[in-house]
Design an enzyme around this catalytic site. Structure first.
Site, PDB file in Angstrom:
ATOM      1  N   HIS A   1      13.280 -48.713 -72.888  1.00 56.24           N
ATOM      2  CA  HIS A   1      12.432 -47.824 -73.681  1.00 56.24           C
ATOM      3  C   HIS A   1      12.786 -47.931 -75.146  1.00 56.24           C
ATOM      4  O   HIS A   1      13.937 -48.122 -75.511  1.00 56.24           O
ATOM      5  CB  HIS A   1      12.538 -46.373 -73.207  1.00 56.24           C
ATOM      6  CG  HIS A   1      13.934 -45.839 -73.148  1.00 56.24           C
ATOM      7  ND1 HIS A   1      14.806 -46.156 -72.125  1.00 56.24           N
ATOM      8  CD2 HIS A   1      14.620 -45.039 -73.981  1.00 56.24           C
ATOM      9  CE1 HIS A   1      15.962 -45.557 -72.331  1.00 56.24           C
ATOM     10  NE2 HIS A   1      15.895 -44.880 -73.463  1.00 56.24           N
ATOM     11  N   LEU A   2      11.778 -47.765 -75.932  1.00 59.89           N
ATOM     12  CA  LEU A   2      11.897 -47.822 -77.378  1.00 59.89           C
ATOM     13  C   LEU A   2      11.673 -46.403 -77.894  1.00 59.89           C
ATOM     14  O   LEU A   2      10.659 -45.784 -77.579  1.00 59.89           O
ATOM     15  CB  LEU A   2      10.821 -48.792 -77.839  1.00 59.89           C
ATOM     16  CG  LEU A   2      10.691 -49.291 -79.229  1.00 59.89           C
ATOM     17  CD1 LEU A   2       9.995 -50.636 -79.186  1.00 59.89           C
ATOM     18  CD2 LEU A   2       9.852 -48.310 -80.018  1.00 59.89           C
ATOM     19  N   HIS A   3      12.662 -45.878 -78.617  1.00 61.88           N
ATOM     20  CA  HIS A   3      12.488 -44.569 -79.249  1.00 61.88           C
ATOM     21  C   HIS A   3      11.751 -44.758 -80.569  1.00 61.88           C
ATOM     22  O   HIS A   3      12.131 -45.620 -81.371  1.00 61.88           O
ATOM     23  CB  HIS A   3      13.844 -43.934 -79.572  1.00 61.88           C
ATOM     24  CG  HIS A   3      14.681 -43.571 -78.389  1.00 61.88           C
ATOM     25  ND1 HIS A   3      14.747 -42.290 -77.876  1.00 61.88           N
ATOM     26  CD2 HIS A   3      15.518 -44.314 -77.627  1.00 61.88           C
ATOM     27  CE1 HIS A   3      15.598 -42.266 -76.860  1.00 61.88           C
ATOM     28  NE2 HIS A   3      16.080 -43.487 -76.685  1.00 61.88           N
TER      29      HIS A   3
ATOM     30  N   GLN B   1      22.918 -45.347 -73.388  1.00 68.09           N
ATOM     31  CA  GLN B   1      21.654 -45.439 -72.657  1.00 68.09           C
ATOM     32  C   GLN B   1      21.779 -44.620 -71.386  1.00 68.09           C
ATOM     33  O   GLN B   1      22.718 -44.828 -70.605  1.00 68.09           O
ATOM     34  CB  GLN B   1      21.330 -46.901 -72.306  1.00 68.09           C
ATOM     35  CG  GLN B   1      19.991 -47.038 -71.578  1.00 68.09           C
ATOM     36  CD  GLN B   1      19.675 -48.470 -71.158  1.00 68.09           C
ATOM     37  OE1 GLN B   1      20.472 -49.384 -71.361  1.00 68.09           O
ATOM     38  NE2 GLN B   1      18.500 -48.651 -70.576  1.00 68.09           N
TER      39      GLN B   1
ATOM     40  N   ASP C   1       9.172 -37.636 -75.867  1.00 64.04           N
ATOM     41  CA  ASP C   1      10.508 -37.444 -75.313  1.00 64.04           C
ATOM     42  C   ASP C   1      10.678 -35.967 -74.943  1.00 64.04           C
ATOM     43  O   ASP C   1      10.280 -35.067 -75.689  1.00 64.04           O
ATOM     44  CB  ASP C   1      11.574 -37.869 -76.331  1.00 64.04           C
ATOM     45  CG  ASP C   1      12.948 -38.015 -75.702  1.00 64.04           C
ATOM     46  OD1 ASP C   1      13.448 -39.147 -75.621  1.00 64.04           O
ATOM     47  OD2 ASP C   1      13.524 -36.982 -75.268  1.00 64.04           O
TER      48      ASP C   1
ATOM     49  N   ASN D   1      18.437 -48.106 -77.234  1.00 61.99           N
ATOM     50  CA  ASN D   1      19.807 -47.995 -76.734  1.00 61.99           C
ATOM     51  C   ASN D   1      19.974 -48.944 -75.544  1.00 61.99           C
ATOM     52  O   ASN D   1      19.137 -48.982 -74.646  1.00 61.99           O
ATOM     53  CB  ASN D   1      20.098 -46.556 -76.303  1.00 61.99           C
ATOM     54  CG  ASN D   1      20.082 -45.600 -77.484  1.00 61.99           C
ATOM     55  OD1 ASN D   1      20.437 -45.981 -78.600  1.00 61.99           O
ATOM     56  ND2 ASN D   1      19.670 -44.365 -77.244  1.00 61.99           N
TER      57      ASN D   1
HETATM   58  P1  AMP Z   1      18.429 -43.120 -73.784  1.00 65.08           P
HETATM   59  O1  AMP Z   1      19.642 -42.283 -74.094  1.00 65.08           O
HETATM   60  O2  AMP Z   1      18.126 -44.120 -74.862  1.00 65.08           O
HETATM   61  O3  AMP Z   1      18.493 -43.730 -72.401  1.00 65.08           O
HETATM   62  O4  AMP Z   1      17.209 -42.120 -73.842  1.00 65.08           O
HETATM   63  C1  AMP Z   1      16.587 -41.561 -72.721  1.00 65.08           C
HETATM   64  C2  AMP Z   1      15.605 -40.548 -73.260  1.00 65.08           C
HETATM   65  O5  AMP Z   1      14.734 -40.194 -72.211  1.00 65.08           O
HETATM   66  C3  AMP Z   1      16.259 -39.267 -73.769  1.00 65.08           C
HETATM   67  O6  AMP Z   1      15.905 -39.086 -75.125  1.00 65.08           O
HETATM   68  C4  AMP Z   1      15.659 -38.192 -72.857  1.00 65.08           C
HETATM   69  O7  AMP Z   1      15.388 -37.001 -73.569  1.00 65.08           O
HETATM   70  C5  AMP Z   1      14.395 -38.853 -72.372  1.00 65.08           C
HETATM   71  N1  AMP Z   1      13.901 -38.405 -71.057  1.00 65.08           N
HETATM   72  C6  AMP Z   1      14.587 -38.370 -69.890  1.00 65.08           C
HETATM   73  N2  AMP Z   1      13.784 -37.953 -68.885  1.00 65.08           N
HETATM   74  C7  AMP Z   1      12.555 -37.746 -69.442  1.00 65.08           C
HETATM   75  C8  AMP Z   1      11.285 -37.309 -68.937  1.00 65.08           C
HETATM   76  N3  AMP Z   1      11.112 -37.023 -67.627  1.00 65.08           N
HETATM   77  N4  AMP Z   1      10.262 -37.197 -69.794  1.00 65.08           N
HETATM   78  C9  AMP Z   1      10.414 -37.488 -71.106  1.00 65.08           C
HETATM   79  N5  AMP Z   1      11.573 -37.904 -71.645  1.00 65.08           N
HETATM   80  C10 AMP Z   1      12.637 -38.024 -70.830  1.00 65.08           C
END
Ligand code: AMP
Ligand code: ZN
Length: 118
Positions: A101-103, A95, A33, A88
């Site tokens: 995506h899975l964190h 989100q 991330d 999320n």
């Molecule tokens: P969400 O809030 O669950 O949609 O999480 C999206 C995640 O994507 C966040 O934790 C961001 O830091 C991450 N993110 C967004 N763009 C990128 C990228 N280009 N490379 C890596 N992580 C990203």
């Protein structure tokens, strides 16, 4: 539609955007991330575009995504100490990237009030 031209994670899959790759198989890509919330914060994504877990994702693909998590945890060296998996979904969950995506979060004791990732 397999990939979405406007989607940041699809651009990572296609190689148009770079990422720090942690794991990859035929169906799943995992990368760090960009804004880590824990010492290890990896995102696992299907290599096809689905806006969220509620976007008609084939059950087999959901299984592959979840099954990849312990492999990624082992690669990160957090399989023995533990980790959290978080998905999320939608606005109230904050989100921000609309590609499923899975964190995977770990590497330290989770803060007691860290129930989500945003
Ligand atoms: P969400 O809030 O669950 O949609 O999480 C999206 C995640 O994507 C966040 O934790 C961001 O830091 C991450 N993110 C967004 N763009 C990128 C990228 N280009 N490379 C890596 N992580 C990203
Ligand atoms: Zn996408």
């Amino acid at each position: 539609m397999i990939l979405d031209n406007e989607c940041v994670f699809c651009k990572i899959i296609s190689g148009e955007l770079s990422s720090n790759k942690v794991y990859e198989d035929e169906s799943v890509l995992a990368f760090e991330d960009a804004n880590p919330q824990m010492p290890h914060h990896v995102l696992l994504i299907p290599k096809e575009h689905y806006a969220s877990v509620a976007d008609g994702v084939p059950e087999v693909l959901l299984g592959k995504l979840l099954a990849a998590a312990p492999k990624v945890a082992q690669i990160c060296g957090i399989d023995q100490t533990g980790y959290r998996i978080c998905i999320n979904t939608g606005d109230d969950a904050r989100q921000t990237v609309h590609h499923l995506h899975l964190h995977l979060l770990g590497g330290a004791k989770m803060p007691i009030n860290m129930g989500a990732v945003d």
